[in-house]
Design a protein around this motif. Structure first.
Motif, PDB file in Angstrom:
ATOM      1  N   PRO A   1      -1.357  34.070 -31.039  1.00  0.00           N
ATOM      2  CA  PRO A   1      -1.887  35.075 -31.971  1.00  0.00           C
ATOM      3  C   PRO A   1      -1.688  34.755 -33.450  1.00  0.00           C
ATOM      4  O   PRO A   1      -2.441  35.253 -34.285  1.00  0.00           O
ATOM      5  N   GLU A   2      -0.669  33.952 -33.790  1.00  0.00           N
ATOM      6  CA  GLU A   2      -0.391  33.729 -35.204  1.00  0.00           C
ATOM      7  C   GLU A   2       0.250  32.357 -35.412  1.00  0.00           C
ATOM      8  O   GLU A   2       0.834  31.759 -34.497  1.00  0.00           O
ATOM      9  N   ALA A   3       0.105  31.858 -36.636  1.00  0.00           N
ATOM     10  CA  ALA A   3       0.671  30.555 -36.980  1.00  0.00           C
ATOM     11  C   ALA A   3       2.180  30.657 -37.128  1.00  0.00           C
ATOM     12  O   ALA A   3       2.695  31.539 -37.811  1.00  0.00           O
ATOM     13  N   SER A   4       2.884  29.745 -36.465  1.00  0.00           N
ATOM     14  CA  SER A   4       4.348  29.701 -36.548  1.00  0.00           C
ATOM     15  C   SER A   4       4.830  28.432 -35.866  1.00  0.00           C
ATOM     16  O   SER A   4       4.225  27.983 -34.887  1.00  0.00           O
ATOM     17  N   ASN A   5       5.914  27.881 -36.357  1.00  0.00           N
ATOM     18  CA  ASN A   5       6.484  26.713 -35.679  1.00  0.00           C
ATOM     19  C   ASN A   5       7.296  27.110 -34.455  1.00  0.00           C
ATOM     20  O   ASN A   5       7.836  26.250 -33.747  1.00  0.00           O
ATOM     21  N   ALA A   6       7.389  28.421 -34.185  1.00  0.00           N
ATOM     22  CA  ALA A   6       8.160  28.913 -33.040  1.00  0.00           C
ATOM     23  C   ALA A   6       7.278  29.249 -31.840  1.00  0.00           C
ATOM     24  O   ALA A   6       7.799  29.568 -30.768  1.00  0.00           O
ATOM     25  N   ASN A   7       5.947  29.195 -31.990  1.00  0.00           N
ATOM     26  CA  ASN A   7       5.040  29.606 -30.925  1.00  0.00           C
ATOM     27  C   ASN A   7       4.432  28.383 -30.236  1.00  0.00           C
ATOM     28  O   ASN A   7       3.647  27.646 -30.838  1.00  0.00           O
ATOM     29  N   TYR A   8       4.786  28.183 -28.974  1.00  0.00           N
ATOM     30  CA  TYR A   8       4.233  27.056 -28.228  1.00  0.00           C
ATOM     31  C   TYR A   8       4.544  27.237 -26.750  1.00  0.00           C
ATOM     32  O   TYR A   8       5.275  28.145 -26.352  1.00  0.00           O
ATOM     33  N   VAL A   9       3.973  26.356 -25.935  1.00  0.00           N
ATOM     34  CA  VAL A   9       4.204  26.383 -24.483  1.00  0.00           C
ATOM     35  C   VAL A   9       4.705  25.013 -24.054  1.00  0.00           C
ATOM     36  O   VAL A   9       4.084  23.993 -24.355  1.00  0.00           O
ATOM     37  N   ILE A  10       5.848  24.999 -23.370  1.00  0.00           N
ATOM     38  CA  ILE A  10       6.369  23.766 -22.779  1.00  0.00           C
ATOM     39  C   ILE A  10       5.824  23.646 -21.357  1.00  0.00           C
ATOM     40  O   ILE A  10       5.930  24.583 -20.564  1.00  0.00           O
ATOM     41  N   VAL A  11       5.214  22.519 -21.044  1.00  0.00           N
ATOM     42  CA  VAL A  11       4.712  22.254 -19.695  1.00  0.00           C
ATOM     43  C   VAL A  11       5.780  21.479 -18.939  1.00  0.00           C
ATOM     44  O   VAL A  11       6.170  20.380 -19.351  1.00  0.00           O
ATOM     45  N   ASP A  12       6.251  22.060 -17.854  1.00  0.00           N
ATOM     46  CA  ASP A  12       7.368  21.474 -17.100  1.00  0.00           C
ATOM     47  C   ASP A  12       6.842  20.507 -16.040  1.00  0.00           C
ATOM     48  O   ASP A  12       7.042  20.690 -14.838  1.00  0.00           O
TER      49      ASP A  12
ATOM     50  N   SER B   1       7.984  14.824 -22.908  1.00  0.00           N
ATOM     51  CA  SER B   1       7.968  16.263 -23.175  1.00  0.00           C
ATOM     52  C   SER B   1       6.536  16.645 -23.514  1.00  0.00           C
ATOM     53  O   SER B   1       5.928  16.054 -24.415  1.00  0.00           O
ATOM     54  N   ILE B   2       5.985  17.634 -22.788  1.00  0.00           N
ATOM     55  CA  ILE B   2       4.600  18.063 -23.004  1.00  0.00           C
ATOM     56  C   ILE B   2       4.600  19.463 -23.599  1.00  0.00           C
ATOM     57  O   ILE B   2       5.212  20.386 -23.052  1.00  0.00           O
ATOM     58  N   VAL B   3       3.897  19.615 -24.715  1.00  0.00           N
ATOM     59  CA  VAL B   3       3.842  20.890 -25.426  1.00  0.00           C
ATOM     60  C   VAL B   3       2.390  21.224 -25.754  1.00  0.00           C
ATOM     61  O   VAL B   3       1.605  20.346 -26.148  1.00  0.00           O
ATOM     62  N   LEU B   4       2.047  22.497 -25.618  1.00  0.00           N
ATOM     63  CA  LEU B   4       0.720  22.990 -25.984  1.00  0.00           C
ATOM     64  C   LEU B   4       0.826  23.809 -27.261  1.00  0.00           C
ATOM     65  O   LEU B   4       1.729  24.633 -27.411  1.00  0.00           O
ATOM     66  N   GLY B   5      -0.103  23.585 -28.184  1.00  0.00           N
ATOM     67  CA  GLY B   5      -0.203  24.412 -29.380  1.00  0.00           C
ATOM     68  C   GLY B   5       0.575  23.938 -30.579  1.00  0.00           C
ATOM     69  O   GLY B   5       0.522  24.572 -31.640  1.00  0.00           O
ATOM     70  N   GLN B   6       1.311  22.823 -30.440  1.00  0.00           N
ATOM     71  CA  GLN B   6       2.071  22.255 -31.555  1.00  0.00           C
ATOM     72  C   GLN B   6       2.040  20.732 -31.451  1.00  0.00           C
ATOM     73  O   GLN B   6       1.792  20.177 -30.375  1.00  0.00           O
ATOM     74  N   ALA B   7       2.318  20.068 -32.566  1.00  0.00           N
ATOM     75  CA  ALA B   7       2.487  18.618 -32.590  1.00  0.00           C
ATOM     76  C   ALA B   7       3.972  18.301 -32.664  1.00  0.00           C
ATOM     77  O   ALA B   7       4.648  18.713 -33.609  1.00  0.00           O
ATOM     78  N   GLN B   8       4.499  17.597 -31.667  1.00  0.00           N
ATOM     79  CA  GLN B   8       5.914  17.255 -31.650  1.00  0.00           C
ATOM     80  C   GLN B   8       6.182  16.076 -32.600  1.00  0.00           C
ATOM     81  O   GLN B   8       5.475  15.082 -32.582  1.00  0.00           O
ATOM     82  N   ARG B   9       7.220  16.223 -33.381  1.00  0.00           N
ATOM     83  CA  ARG B   9       7.673  15.102 -34.217  1.00  0.00           C
ATOM     84  C   ARG B   9       8.918  14.458 -33.628  1.00  0.00           C
ATOM     85  O   ARG B   9       9.268  13.349 -33.956  1.00  0.00           O
ATOM     86  N   THR B  10       9.591  15.207 -32.752  1.00  0.00           N
ATOM     87  CA  THR B  10      10.636  14.683 -31.873  1.00  0.00           C
ATOM     88  C   THR B  10      10.454  15.420 -30.550  1.00  0.00           C
ATOM     89  O   THR B  10       9.613  16.318 -30.443  1.00  0.00           O
ATOM     90  N   LEU B  11      11.243  15.067 -29.542  1.00  0.00           N
ATOM     91  CA  LEU B  11      11.060  15.668 -28.225  1.00  0.00           C
ATOM     92  C   LEU B  11      11.305  17.174 -28.268  1.00  0.00           C
ATOM     93  O   LEU B  11      12.441  17.625 -28.430  1.00  0.00           O
ATOM     94  N   SER B  12      10.221  17.958 -28.119  1.00  0.00           N
ATOM     95  CA  SER B  12      10.274  19.427 -28.069  1.00  0.00           C
ATOM     96  C   SER B  12      10.942  20.058 -29.292  1.00  0.00           C
ATOM     97  O   SER B  12      11.480  21.158 -29.209  1.00  0.00           O
ATOM     98  N   LYS B  13      10.917  19.359 -30.439  1.00  0.00           N
ATOM     99  CA  LYS B  13      11.580  19.889 -31.626  1.00  0.00           C
ATOM    100  C   LYS B  13      10.760  19.583 -32.874  1.00  0.00           C
ATOM    101  O   LYS B  13       9.784  18.841 -32.847  1.00  0.00           O
ATOM    102  N   ASP B  14      11.195  20.205 -33.995  1.00  0.00           N
ATOM    103  CA  ASP B  14      10.705  19.841 -35.313  1.00  0.00           C
ATOM    104  C   ASP B  14       9.196  20.027 -35.447  1.00  0.00           C
ATOM    105  O   ASP B  14       8.448  19.093 -35.714  1.00  0.00           O
ATOM    106  N   PHE B  15       8.738  21.271 -35.256  1.00  0.00           N
ATOM    107  CA  PHE B  15       7.312  21.584 -35.368  1.00  0.00           C
ATOM    108  C   PHE B  15       6.966  21.995 -36.797  1.00  0.00           C
ATOM    109  O   PHE B  15       7.810  22.472 -37.549  1.00  0.00           O
ATOM    110  N   ASP B  16       5.697  21.855 -37.122  1.00  0.00           N
ATOM    111  CA  ASP B  16       5.186  22.213 -38.439  1.00  0.00           C
ATOM    112  C   ASP B  16       4.202  23.368 -38.283  1.00  0.00           C
ATOM    113  O   ASP B  16       3.161  23.217 -37.632  1.00  0.00           O
TER     114      ASP B  16
END
Length: 423
Positions: free
Chosen positions: A207-218, A328-343
């Motif tokens: 719903p909104e831009a944030s570096n805290a909003n994403y989905v981890i695919v296990d 590490s697979i993440v939806l909605g963000q670009a990882q700069r390290t494994l599952s961390k440090d989003f912009d």
């Protein structure tokens, strides 16, 4: 917040009766210790029956799904997947073979020996899910053990067609000897019961831009990727840069990264090197669902990129490269390290659905053929049985309106999931 909820672990030694609606049995690994024991009550010997169940697995080796044994005979009823395209069925000592049709227009076939018409199943049965009994309640073989998930197991003492079952399910499930909604069972070994999460006809809403909003695919591949096919659909009105799919490894945070830097371009990175594709121009500025299909082949280095089924000019990227399976697979963000440090400036705002990743090069026509057969192969990420963990403000919701699917989805919510790979 994880949407895969663990409800029960190990009820060994005690029979339980639980309504398992919207739940699955989870078989974690191949072992003679992991199975589900059922003890139905039969008033008379079975002369006819209907067995119905659903399962999901990535096994290509033989495995047993349902085994009913008596003290007189081990194969009173045995349902076994002998190969990716072949089922074996044993009934009161008779052996049947059913071959799954491989493509549209191909007929299935039954192969069997002459049945012994006077045979009937015993009234005293030991039923085991996920193993093949070679004696009453025992003599299990780990090489025949089932792995992954099983649900909606029913056994009736009459013949019911799939059409009749579908109609009855919309009303109420008819009385059965084995009833998933009132199942008497005993878990053995390291078994679990989990909620079954269906994402068909649903999307992750960011719903909104944030570096805290994403989905981890296990999920992650079993072996390094030397080629892949990635497909997804998204809906957004963003005009600035955003990331859709991020597959990061220790060696490269952009092992696979699909992003859109602006409305006119798509960006694909493999091993932190990238190529850019020009987005097709449209006269209508109204936001709409877009389907992306991208292939990469390490042997040639070629990248094939489709938008809504239309191929763009091919480009070359990372010829001879191999992508690590430790990812590490993440939806909605670009990882700069494994599952961390989003912009937050690259975070996705909109809706995302139908995310699939294969460790093979498949064209849209290949996928249409596979889905028309109700089967999938070489899947790493499977939207239809996705294990995921939502972080921050992301909501899984039903898709609104017409999503304009390019590749047809024909596997309904209450349909068996099966896996078939080319032989």
């Amino acid at each position: 917040m994880s949407l895969w909820c663990l409800l029960l672990i190990s009820l060994s030694g005690a029979l339980a009766q639980i309504n398992l609606d919207k739940k699955v049995f989870v078989f974690p690994k191949r072992s003679t210790a992991n199975y589900v024991l059922l003890r139905p009550t039969l008033e008379q010997r079975l002369q006819r029956f209907t067995l119905c169940l659903r399962y999901f697995t990535d096994l290509t080796e033989p495995f047993a799904v349902f085994s009913a044994a008596s003290r007189q005979r081990d194969n009173e009823i045995l349902l076994q997947k002998q190969s990716p395209v072949e089922y074996y069925v044993w009934v009161a000592g008779d052996h049947f073979v059913y071959r799954v049709p491989r493509s549209e227009g191909t007929s299935p076939y039954w192969k069997r020996k002459e049945p012994q018409k006077k045979n009937k199943c015993s009234t005293e049965l030991s039923i085991i899910l996920g193993q093949d009994q070679d004696s009453f309640g025992g003599a299990l073989d780990a090489q025949q053990a089932f792995v992954r998930e099983m649900a909606e197991v029913y056994l009736w003492d009459r013949v019911l067609s799939p059409e009749l079952l579908q109609r009855l399910r919309q009303e109420s499930v008819p009385p059965s000897l084995v009833n998933w909604t009132a199942l008497n069972f005993e878990l053995r070994g390291n078994m679990a019961i989990e909620l079954e999460i269906h994402l068909q006809q649903r999307a992750f809403v960011f719903p909104e831009a944030s570096n805290a909003n994403y989905v981890i695919v296990d999920e992650k591949p079993k072996e390094p990727l030397t080629n892949f096919t990635l497909t997804l659909r998204y809906y957004t009105d963003l005009t600035h840069s955003f990331a859709l799919f991020s597959y990061a490894t220790k060696e490269s945070p952009e092992a696979i990264l699909l992003s859109k830097p602006n409305p006119e371009k798509y960006h694909l990175s493999v091993g932190s090197k990238s190529v850019t594709f020009a987005a097709p121009r449209t006269q209508d500025p109204t936001p709409r669902w877009e389907q992306i299909h991208v292939n990469w082949d390490s042997v040639t280095g070629l990248v094939e990129f489709w938008v809504d089924g239309n191929p763009l000019p091919r480009k070359g990227l990372q010829r001879g490269y191999s992508i690590s399976s430790e990812a590490s697979i993440v939806l909605g963000q670009a990882q700069r390290t494994l599952s961390k440090d989003f912009d937050a400036r690259q975070s996705f705002v909109g809706e995302l659905t139908d995310v699939f990743l294969w460790n093979a090069v498949l064209t849209p026509n290949n996928l249409a053929d596979d889905w028309n057969d109700h089967v999938v192969c070489n899947l790493v990420v499977n939207w239809r049985a996705l294990r995921y963990d939502i972080q921050g403000y992301v909501v899984a919701q039903r898709i609104l309106g017409n999503a304009n699917r390019f590749v047809p989805s024909v596997t309904p919510t209450r349909r068996p999931f099966t896996t078939r790979c080319p032989m």
